[in-house]
Write a protein that holds these residues in place. Structure first.
Motif, PDB file in Angstrom:
ATOM      1  N   HIS A 168       0.830  -1.206   0.000  1.00 39.46           N
ATOM      2  CA  HIS A 168       0.000   0.000   0.000  1.00 39.46           C
ATOM      3  C   HIS A 168       0.865   1.257   0.000  1.00 39.46           C
ATOM      4  O   HIS A 168       0.771   2.069   0.924  1.00 39.46           O
ATOM      5  N   PRO A 169       1.713   1.430  -1.007  1.00 35.22           N
ATOM      6  CA  PRO A 169       2.593   2.606  -0.999  1.00 35.22           C
ATOM      7  C   PRO A 169       1.795   3.898  -1.038  1.00 35.22           C
ATOM      8  O   PRO A 169       0.751   3.964  -1.681  1.00 35.22           O
ATOM      9  N   GLY A 170       2.278   4.880  -0.308  1.00 36.87           N
ATOM     10  CA  GLY A 170       1.645   6.197  -0.314  1.00 36.87           C
ATOM     11  C   GLY A 170       0.490   6.325   0.645  1.00 36.87           C
ATOM     12  O   GLY A 170      -0.022   7.412   0.869  1.00 36.87           O
ATOM     13  N   ARG A 171       0.076   5.227   1.226  1.00 38.09           N
ATOM     14  CA  ARG A 171      -1.068   5.307   2.134  1.00 38.09           C
ATOM     15  C   ARG A 171      -0.574   5.392   3.585  1.00 38.09           C
ATOM     16  O   ARG A 171       0.291   4.636   4.006  1.00 38.09           O
ATOM     17  N   THR A 172      -1.176   6.323   4.322  1.00 40.89           N
ATOM     18  CA  THR A 172      -0.813   6.493   5.725  1.00 40.89           C
ATOM     19  C   THR A 172      -1.656   5.580   6.599  1.00 40.89           C
ATOM     20  O   THR A 172      -2.874   5.496   6.423  1.00 40.89           O
ATOM     21  N   TRP A 173      -0.995   4.901   7.530  1.00 45.82           N
ATOM     22  CA  TRP A 173      -1.700   4.016   8.463  1.00 45.82           C
ATOM     23  C   TRP A 173      -1.452   4.487   9.889  1.00 45.82           C
ATOM     24  O   TRP A 173      -0.343   4.893  10.215  1.00 45.82           O
ATOM     25  N   THR A 174      -2.473   4.404  10.717  1.00 53.09           N
ATOM     26  CA  THR A 174      -2.261   4.689  12.131  1.00 53.09           C
ATOM     27  C   THR A 174      -1.666   3.436  12.773  1.00 53.09           C
ATOM     28  O   THR A 174      -1.719   2.340  12.204  1.00 53.09           O
ATOM     29  N   ARG A 175      -1.108   3.609  13.961  1.00 46.89           N
ATOM     30  CA  ARG A 175      -0.521   2.449  14.660  1.00 46.89           C
ATOM     31  C   ARG A 175      -1.588   1.394  14.954  1.00 46.89           C
ATOM     32  O   ARG A 175      -1.326   0.198  14.851  1.00 46.89           O
ATOM     33  N   ASP A 176      -2.777   1.852  15.320  1.00 51.63           N
ATOM     34  CA  ASP A 176      -3.851   0.888  15.601  1.00 51.63           C
ATOM     35  C   ASP A 176      -4.234   0.096  14.358  1.00 51.63           C
ATOM     36  O   ASP A 176      -4.497  -1.104  14.419  1.00 51.63           O
ATOM     37  N   THR A 217       7.636   8.623   8.628  1.00 54.13           N
ATOM     38  CA  THR A 217       6.794   8.939   9.769  1.00 54.13           C
ATOM     39  C   THR A 217       5.852  10.062   9.376  1.00 54.13           C
ATOM     40  O   THR A 217       6.291  11.064   8.830  1.00 54.13           O
ATOM     41  N   VAL A 218       4.551   9.861   9.595  1.00 56.64           N
ATOM     42  CA  VAL A 218       3.595  10.940   9.384  1.00 56.64           C
ATOM     43  C   VAL A 218       3.294  11.470  10.775  1.00 56.64           C
ATOM     44  O   VAL A 218       2.628  10.808  11.569  1.00 56.64           O
ATOM     45  N   TRP A 219       3.826  12.628  11.056  1.00 52.75           N
ATOM     46  CA  TRP A 219       3.880  13.109  12.422  1.00 52.75           C
ATOM     47  C   TRP A 219       2.516  13.105  13.111  1.00 52.75           C
ATOM     48  O   TRP A 219       1.543  13.631  12.563  1.00 52.75           O
ATOM     49  N   GLY A 220       2.466  12.489  14.266  1.00 48.55           N
ATOM     50  CA  GLY A 220       1.233  12.470  15.049  1.00 48.55           C
ATOM     51  C   GLY A 220       0.180  11.513  14.532  1.00 48.55           C
ATOM     52  O   GLY A 220      -0.864  11.348  15.141  1.00 48.55           O
ATOM     53  N   VAL A 221       0.435  10.888  13.376  1.00 51.07           N
ATOM     54  CA  VAL A 221      -0.582  10.028  12.779  1.00 51.07           C
ATOM     55  C   VAL A 221      -0.117   8.578  12.701  1.00 51.07           C
ATOM     56  O   VAL A 221      -0.756   7.679  13.252  1.00 51.07           O
ATOM     57  N   GLY A 222       0.995   8.350  12.037  1.00 48.71           N
ATOM     58  CA  GLY A 222       1.460   6.970  11.912  1.00 48.71           C
ATOM     59  C   GLY A 222       2.585   6.853  10.908  1.00 48.71           C
ATOM     60  O   GLY A 222       3.501   7.673  10.900  1.00 48.71           O
ATOM     61  N   TYR A 223       2.475   5.846  10.048  1.00 55.39           N
ATOM     62  CA  TYR A 223       3.557   5.572   9.102  1.00 55.39           C
ATOM     63  C   TYR A 223       3.028   5.382   7.697  1.00 55.39           C
ATOM     64  O   TYR A 223       1.868   5.043   7.489  1.00 55.39           O
ATOM     65  N   ARG A 224       3.948   5.545   6.729  1.00 49.69           N
ATOM     66  CA  ARG A 224       3.582   5.416   5.334  1.00 49.69           C
ATOM     67  C   ARG A 224       4.798   4.938   4.547  1.00 49.69           C
ATOM     68  O   ARG A 224       5.915   5.379   4.807  1.00 49.69           O
ATOM     69  N   MET A 225       4.575   4.020   3.615  1.00 52.14           N
ATOM     70  CA  MET A 225       5.623   3.634   2.691  1.00 52.14           C
ATOM     71  C   MET A 225       5.627   4.653   1.557  1.00 52.14           C
ATOM     72  O   MET A 225       4.579   4.883   0.943  1.00 52.14           O
ATOM     73  N   ALA A 226       6.773   5.261   1.303  1.00 52.71           N
ATOM     74  CA  ALA A 226       6.836   6.286   0.257  1.00 52.71           C
ATOM     75  C   ALA A 226       6.444   5.675  -1.082  1.00 52.71           C
ATOM     76  O   ALA A 226       6.773   4.530  -1.368  1.00 52.71           O
ATOM     77  N   GLU A 227       5.748   6.458  -1.894  1.00 52.77           N
ATOM     78  CA  GLU A 227       5.448   5.995  -3.250  1.00 52.77           C
ATOM     79  C   GLU A 227       6.738   6.048  -4.052  1.00 52.77           C
ATOM     80  O   GLU A 227       7.576   6.904  -3.822  1.00 52.77           O
ATOM     81  N   PRO A 228       6.888   5.138  -5.024  1.00 56.60           N
ATOM     82  CA  PRO A 228       8.153   5.052  -5.749  1.00 56.60           C
ATOM     83  C   PRO A 228       8.671   6.380  -6.279  1.00 56.60           C
ATOM     84  O   PRO A 228       9.829   6.710  -6.097  1.00 56.60           O
ATOM     85  N   GLN A 229       7.777   7.184  -6.895  1.00 63.80           N
ATOM     86  CA  GLN A 229       8.270   8.438  -7.467  1.00 63.80           C
ATOM     87  C   GLN A 229       8.638   9.437  -6.398  1.00 63.80           C
ATOM     88  O   GLN A 229       9.226  10.459  -6.672  1.00 63.80           O
ATOM     89  N   GLN A 230       8.213   9.142  -5.137  1.00 66.99           N
ATOM     90  CA  GLN A 230       8.547  10.072  -4.058  1.00 66.99           C
ATOM     91  C   GLN A 230       9.811   9.661  -3.319  1.00 66.99           C
ATOM     92  O   GLN A 230      10.320  10.407  -2.509  1.00 66.99           O
ATOM     93  N   VAL A 231      10.290   8.451  -3.592  1.00 69.51           N
ATOM     94  CA  VAL A 231      11.518   8.017  -2.928  1.00 69.51           C
ATOM     95  C   VAL A 231      12.646   8.865  -3.503  1.00 69.51           C
ATOM     96  O   VAL A 231      12.879   8.884  -4.696  1.00 69.51           O
ATOM     97  N   ARG A 232      13.280   9.626  -2.618  1.00 69.11           N
ATOM     98  CA  ARG A 232      14.265  10.577  -3.118  1.00 69.11           C
ATOM     99  C   ARG A 232      15.598   9.887  -3.386  1.00 69.11           C
ATOM    100  O   ARG A 232      15.934   8.942  -2.755  1.00 69.11           O
TER     101      ARG A 232
END
Ligand code: CA
Length: 232
Positions: A168-176, A217-232
């Protein structure tokens, strides 16, 4: 000619609604509008490629619509528009089942980009085999993962978490959400379990784990796998 994706815009503010309509239609989407919670409840019976949902509606809370749709097994992608700019409200939106959120006031090109990104993601069929994102790869069947040519040794739960994020690249997930989806509903650990596993994964897959480019890290929210074009 293939039909353009149809989007439902739920927004009571006439100015924002008009801007959204203009931007989405000129991008090539078909757009329906709902101006109240009640209106949205009726309109959402139809099939949409995506619902853009304002939370503060005159006769109800947009989050209730998210819960209603998810409670009825409706998987339609939902992008929340919220003026509630606190991490806690974003966590609540994602936990309720929204796919993403945009905080008002927003930059229209960014919103259109988010819409396209969600539609791209929801159209992607995730196989059980190999997933490749930029330099990372993971093979679900062989339970192997690595970066470039090098295989990385992962513990079972680290592997499960990386696989889930890479699916699920690009999608932010909460820890829960991550606890629920990766560890399973019966797991009794807490959010720190997720942080610990993310830390271990980063140490293994990132070039510099203090400046992660893959698991963000999505601050205060959770985590996200960077989308390929966003991987610097
Ligand atoms: Ca509103």
């Amino acid at each position: 000619m293939p039909k353009e994706p149809r989007i439902l815009v739920v927004e009571d503010d006439i100015r924002i609604r008009r801007e959204l309509l203009d931007a989405l239609r000129s991008t090539g989407f078909e757009v329906d509008v709902a101006v109240s919670y009640r209106d949205a409840l009726i309109s959402s019976e139809r099939e949409y490629a995506l619902i853009l949902l304002d939370l503060g509606l005159p006769d109800g809370d947009g989050l209730d619509l998210v819960r209603h749709l998810r409670g009825n097994g409706r998987g339609v992608p939902i992008l929340i528009l919220t003026a509630r700019d606190t991490p806690d409200s974003r966590v609540r939106g994602l936990d309720a089942g929204a796919d993403d959120y945009v905080v008002k006031p927003f930059h229209m090109p960014e919103l259109v980009a988010r819409v396209k990104s969600i539609l791209r993601r929801s159209g992607r069929v995730v196989g059980q085999g190999m997933v490749q994102l930029d330099r990372l790869w993971i093979d679900a069947e062989a339970r192997k993962a690595g970066k470039d040519e090098a295989e990385v040794t992962l513990k079972p739960r680290e592997f499960d978490l990386l696989l889930f994020l890479m699916q699920h690249p690009g999608r932010t997930w909460t820890r829960d959400q991550l606890l629920d989806r990766v560890w399973g509903a019966g797991f009794t650990g807490d959010a720190r379990t997720v942080d610990l596993h993310v830390r271990r994964l980063r140490a293994k897959i990132e070039d510099d784990s203090s400046d992660p480019r893959f698991i963000e890290t999505v601050w205060g929210v959770g985590y996200r796998m960077a989308e390929p074009q966003q991987v610097r």
